[in-house]
Structures are given as C-alpha cells and as structure tokens.
Design an enzyme around this catalytic site. Structure first.
Site, PDB file in Angstrom:
ATOM      1  N   GLU A 189      92.920  51.713  54.887  1.00  0.00           N
ATOM      2  CA  GLU A 189      91.932  50.632  55.034  1.00  0.00           C
ATOM      3  C   GLU A 189      92.301  49.717  56.199  1.00  0.00           C
ATOM      4  OE1 GLU A 189      92.091  49.393  50.939  1.00  0.00           O
ATOM      5  OE2 GLU A 189      91.189  51.301  50.373  1.00  0.00           O
ATOM      6  N   GLU A 246      98.294  59.458  51.341  1.00  0.00           N
ATOM      7  CA  GLU A 246      97.041  59.018  50.745  1.00  0.00           C
ATOM      8  C   GLU A 246      95.867  59.631  51.490  1.00  0.00           C
ATOM      9  OE1 GLU A 246      97.653  55.166  48.313  1.00  0.00           O
ATOM     10  OE2 GLU A 246      96.991  54.637  50.316  1.00  0.00           O
ATOM     11  N   LYS A 304      94.852  45.455  46.233  1.00  0.00           N
ATOM     12  CA  LYS A 304      93.850  45.238  47.301  1.00  0.00           C
ATOM     13  C   LYS A 304      93.284  43.808  47.207  1.00  0.00           C
ATOM     14  CE  LYS A 304      93.159  50.154  47.467  1.00  0.00           C
ATOM     15  NZ  LYS A 304      92.314  51.283  47.813  1.00  0.00           N
ATOM     16  N   HIS A 335      98.192  51.423  55.698  1.00  0.00           N
ATOM     17  CA  HIS A 335      97.192  51.867  54.718  1.00  0.00           C
ATOM     18  C   HIS A 335      95.908  52.241  55.459  1.00  0.00           C
ATOM     19  CE1 HIS A 335      94.325  51.874  51.445  1.00  0.00           C
ATOM     20  NE2 HIS A 335      95.350  52.013  50.636  1.00  0.00           N
ATOM     21  N   ASN A 340      98.743  48.739  44.208  1.00  0.00           N
ATOM     22  CA  ASN A 340      98.058  48.092  45.325  1.00  0.00           C
ATOM     23  C   ASN A 340      96.793  47.437  44.772  1.00  0.00           C
ATOM     24  OD1 ASN A 340      96.742  47.386  47.651  1.00  0.00           O
ATOM     25  ND2 ASN A 340      96.501  49.471  48.436  1.00  0.00           N
ATOM     26  N   SER A 348      93.097  57.848  43.826  1.00  0.00           N
ATOM     27  CA  SER A 348      92.466  58.119  42.525  1.00  0.00           C
ATOM     28  C   SER A 348      93.454  58.641  41.473  1.00  0.00           C
ATOM     29  CB  SER A 348      91.285  59.075  42.683  1.00  0.00           C
ATOM     30  OG  SER A 348      90.271  58.474  43.478  1.00  0.00           O
ATOM     31  N   GLY A 372      89.895  55.604  46.085  1.00  0.00           N
ATOM     32  CA  GLY A 372      88.775  54.872  45.476  1.00  0.00           C
ATOM     33  C   GLY A 372      87.560  55.726  45.181  1.00  0.00           C
TER      34      GLY A 372
HETATM   35  P1  PGA Z   1      92.929  54.209  44.469  1.00  0.00           P
HETATM   36  O1  PGA Z   1      93.646  53.548  45.765  1.00  0.00           O
HETATM   37  O2  PGA Z   1      94.009  54.467  43.453  1.00  0.00           O
HETATM   38  O3  PGA Z   1      91.940  53.177  44.008  1.00  0.00           O
HETATM   39  O4  PGA Z   1      92.292  55.469  44.930  1.00  0.00           O
HETATM   40  C1  PGA Z   1      94.894  53.971  46.217  1.00  0.00           C
HETATM   41  C2  PGA Z   1      95.289  53.191  47.442  1.00  0.00           C
HETATM   42  O5  PGA Z   1      94.440  52.920  48.288  1.00  0.00           O
HETATM   43  O6  PGA Z   1      96.477  52.811  47.600  1.00  0.00           O
END
Ligand code: PGA
Length: 253
Positions: free
Chosen positions: A95, A164, A10, A93, A8, A208, A170
């Site tokens: 976000e 997640e 983003k 997701h 991803n 992460s 993140g």
């Molecule tokens: P990250 O994001 O690996 O940067 O923690 C994972 C995601 O949001 O899919």
C-alpha cells in the site's frame, strides 16, 4: 527461533476501539503464552497507548521516515518511533508502494535508518495479480529484494521478510500454501545470494490470513509466521491465528 506473528491494523480504529482491542489481546496473552514474538502495529496515534497497555506483545509502527528530526511535514522519524518504545517497523508494504509511490532508494534508506536506530524491520515484497499472470512473480520478488538489500550494510539479525502477494491483500483470496512455500523458498535462496544467514531470517506470509487457513499456510517449511491485516482487528481471530502458528511450528518455533 524464526516464528513471529505481526498485526497490521492499517488506518483503522478510534481510540476507544483500539484500547478495547489492546485490553482483549492482553487478556488472551495472559491466559496463554506464545513461544514467539507477537508484534502489534497500530496507527501512529495509538502507539503510545499500545506501549502502555500491551504486556505480552511488542509494538511496531506501520511506517517511519529516515533521520532523527527535519523539515518533513507529516512524517514521523524512525528515531521518534524508537523513543516511543517501538521495536519494529514495517517497510515497503504494497500500500505504501502503490498509493504513496515508495520504491527502491527510499525503501533502502528506510531499512538502513530504522536498523541504525535499533528497530527491527519487516520488509515487504510481493507481486501484483497482473505480474503473476504474466509469469513475473519471481523476477519481481528478486528485484524488490535486490534494490533494497544488495550491497547495503544490513543487520541481518534485525531483518524480517514478509511475502505479501498484492492480489491476496484484503481480498479474501489467500495464496495457496504451495504458492506461499514456492515464493518463500525463492526468497530464502535469494537472501543466501545476498550474503544473509538465510536460515535464521523469519519469512512471514501476508494476504488474507484467517483462522481457517492459517495452519495450512504456517505448516509450510519456509513460512515462519504471518503479517495479518483484517483478521488482526478481531482479537479472537488474531489469537486463533497465533494458536495456529503455535500448533504448526510446535517445539521448533
Ligand atoms: P490482510 O492484509 O490480512 O487484510 O489481507 C495483510 C497486510 O496487508 O499486511
């Protein structure tokens, strides 16, 4: 085969940077075949380039809107994504839930429409830090699963789940392998309740994932793969995570 790894990206990368990363992934993919699908989800503006450049990976979108065409300024439809060559789309997701207010009914429409267009859906669920601290993790997961999947005509073979935890995304603080396994086993049991062939559905962990924690997470019996954010922007790191998945799942992947 349940194993799968998704990237991803983003809202990252200018065109030249995206091209470099795609070419590097191709080089790595030509050197070493992975026995599971690898899905790269860039910004919409890079989708066509990803489709043109990637030989060994599939292309997925980070978001899509139900329908074919319509007066929905700024949106890209699931049908348009399919036409472009996308075969996967991320839905739900955290976000999108947090910053764009996406929830239940809309997410359900997105899942159903994406599947009707032929896209495989990576549906994301996960609790916030406050919810975990309040002991609500499993209740939240159950609600997020049920409000989208219960009573709907889901094409189960076209569904992938991603657990997640919001507090792990993140932040550099991943769920422990035990926390991930507990959530994944719970999700698999709920999928069974919903009438899904739960043993056939890939359950990805996201939050992460890094080269140094990937193998421990992927070694859990119900963690079938990963959805990787930050580490997917560095080809070597993402590839090391793919190698960890290959090692953890061995012949069973
Ligand atoms: P990250 O994001 O690996 O940067 O923690 C994972 C995601 O949001 O899919």
């Amino acid at each position: 085969m349940r194993a799968l790894l998704a990237a991803n990206w983003k809202m990252h990368l200018f065109t030249a940077q995206a091209r470099d990363l795609l070419l590097e992934l191709n080089r790595l993919g030509a050197e070493e075949k992975m026995p599971f699908p690898i899905v790269i989800c860039p910004s919409h503006i890079h989708l066509r380039m990803a489709k043109e450049h990637l030989a060994a990976c599939e292309v997925g979108a980070q978001n899509g809107y139900p329908g074919e065409f319509g007066a929905y300024t700024g949106e890209v439809s699931m049908a348009q994504l399919w036409e472009l060559g996308c075969r996967y789309v991320i839905v739900g997701h955290s976000e999108r839930r947090q910053y764009f207010g996406e929830a239940g009914a809309l997410l359900r429409d997105k899942v159903l429409d994406a599947q009707a267009r032929g896209l495989r859906v990576i549906y994301c669920v996960g609790e916030t830090a406050a919810q975990r601290q309040a002991g609500q993790t499993l209740t939240v997961l159950q609600r997020q699963l049920e409000e989208v999947l219960r009573g709907a005509t889901i094409a189960w073979s076209q569904l992938i789940l991603a657990y997640e935890p919001v507090w792990a995304i993140g932040t550099g603080v991943n769920a422990t392998p035990q926390q991930a396994q507990e959530a994944h086993a719970f999700i698999r049991a709920r999928l069974k309740d919903l009438g899904a062939p739960e043993e056939a559905i890939p359950l990805l962990y996201g939050g992460s994932i890094k080269p140094n924690n990937a193998e421990a997470l992927f070694s859990q019996p119900d963690v079938d793969g990963g959805l990787v954010g930050g580490a997917s922007l560095v080809a070597q790191d993402f590839w090391a995570i793919a190698q960890a998945l290959k090692k953890a799942k061995g012949a069973s992947s």
